[in-house]
Design a protein around this motif. Structure first.
Motif, short mmCIF file in Angstrom:
data_model
loop_
_atom_site.label_atom_id
_atom_site.label_comp_id
_atom_site.label_asym_id
_atom_site.label_seq_id
_atom_site.Cartn_x
_atom_site.Cartn_y
_atom_site.Cartn_z
N ASN A 1 1.04 -1.47 -0.66
CA ASN A 1 -0.41 -0.76 0.10
C ASN A 1 0.75 1.46 -0.08
OD1 ASN A 1 -2.13 -1.72 0.02
ND2 ASN A 1 -2.56 -1.09 2.33
N ASP B 1 6.51 0.33 -11.66
CA ASP B 1 4.52 0.45 -12.13
C ASP B 1 4.54 -0.48 -12.41
OD1 ASP B 1 4.49 3.45 -11.11
OD2 ASP B 1 5.43 4.60 -12.67
N THR C 1 2.65 1.38 -3.71
CA THR C 1 1.00 1.91 -4.28
C THR C 1 1.07 3.97 -4.37
OG1 THR C 1 0.53 -0.25 -4.30
CG2 THR C 1 -0.86 1.61 -5.10
N GLU C 2 1.14 3.64 -3.39
CA GLU C 2 0.51 5.44 -2.98
C GLU C 2 1.64 5.99 -3.54
OE1 GLU C 2 -0.69 5.88 0.99
OE2 GLU C 2 -2.38 4.57 0.82
N LEU D 1 3.79 -3.22 -10.30
CA LEU D 1 2.19 -2.94 -9.58
C LEU D 1 1.33 -2.97 -10.96
CD1 LEU D 1 2.92 1.21 -7.61
CD2 LEU D 1 2.92 -1.65 -7.12
N ARG E 1 0.55 -6.36 -10.58
CA ARG E 1 -0.23 -6.88 -9.63
C ARG E 1 -2.32 -7.10 -9.99
NH1 ARG E 1 -2.75 -4.28 -6.13
NH2 ARG E 1 -2.74 -5.63 -3.46
N SER E 2 -1.80 -5.84 -10.16
CA SER E 2 -3.66 -4.86 -10.73
C SER E 2 -4.12 -6.51 -11.57
CB SER E 2 -4.07 -3.99 -10.98
OG SER E 2 -3.33 -3.77 -12.12
#
Length: 186
Positions: free
Chosen positions: A104, A142, A107-108, A145, A148-149
């Motif tokens: 988290n 990036d 990601t932020e 991530l 991951r999504s």
């Protein structure tokens, strides 16, 4: 989230807001044939964006994301769970929450810095040499991530991949002879 991480996110939001007002101003200055003044403003935005990318990387380093406590191995008594202790965890039940909290934060920070990184990725941006490796690092983050999504539910594999980005950065700092980010619990 640590104060350095909150500060980096706040500074990135301010940059994005200022950029939304300054980009039309740059275009107007060029239309008025005040290109030299426009370039000064662009240079200011270039320097600010590079500073933000450094700030976000420093905030990630301050949080010691996915980095074990190097001193934990020295105090290990040989009992089970030594790897968990290196991350400040008392047992396997804490691992999912640890991984989720680290993810988290990362990601932020990645989302907050996108505007500054996009600015520096533009053609003609005056990206300082020391910011280029950071842009490459965050580009890799990036990509991880995004993977991951696209494939939810692969927490362990994601953590290994993102941890590899962070450890690689630490190794690079150590190879250059600097202290690099300190290892330890967040």
């Amino acid at each position: 989230m640590l104060p350095a991480q909150c500060d980096a996110r706040w500074r990135c939001a301010n940059f994005d807001d200022a950029r939304s007002h300054l980009v039309p101003l740059l275009a107007d200055l060029r239309k008025l044939e005040l290109g030299m003044l426009a370039e000064r403003w662009r240079g200011l935005l270039d320097r600010q964006a590079a500073s933000l990318v450094r700030s976000v990387a420093a905030a990630a380093d301050a949080g010691k994301l996915y980095l074990p406590d190097a001193g934990a191995a020295a105090g290990w008594d040989g009992s089970r769970g030594g790897a968990l202790a290196a991350y400040g965890l008392e047992g396997p039940a804490e691992l999912p929450d640890y991984l989720e909290s680290q993810l988290n934060v990362l990601t932020e920070l990645a989302a907050a810095s996108k505007g500054a990184r996009a600015w520096l990725a533009q053609e003609g941006a005056g990206t300082p040499v020391d910011a280029r490796p950071l842009l490459a690092e965050w580009s890799g983050i990036d990509a991880e991530l995004a993977r991951r999504s696209a494939k939810p539910g692969r927490r362990a594999a994601e953590a290994r991949s993102l941890a590899g980005h962070r450890r690689g950065r630490t190794r690079q700092c150590q190879l250059r002879g600097s202290a690099g980010p300190r290892h330890g619990r967040r």
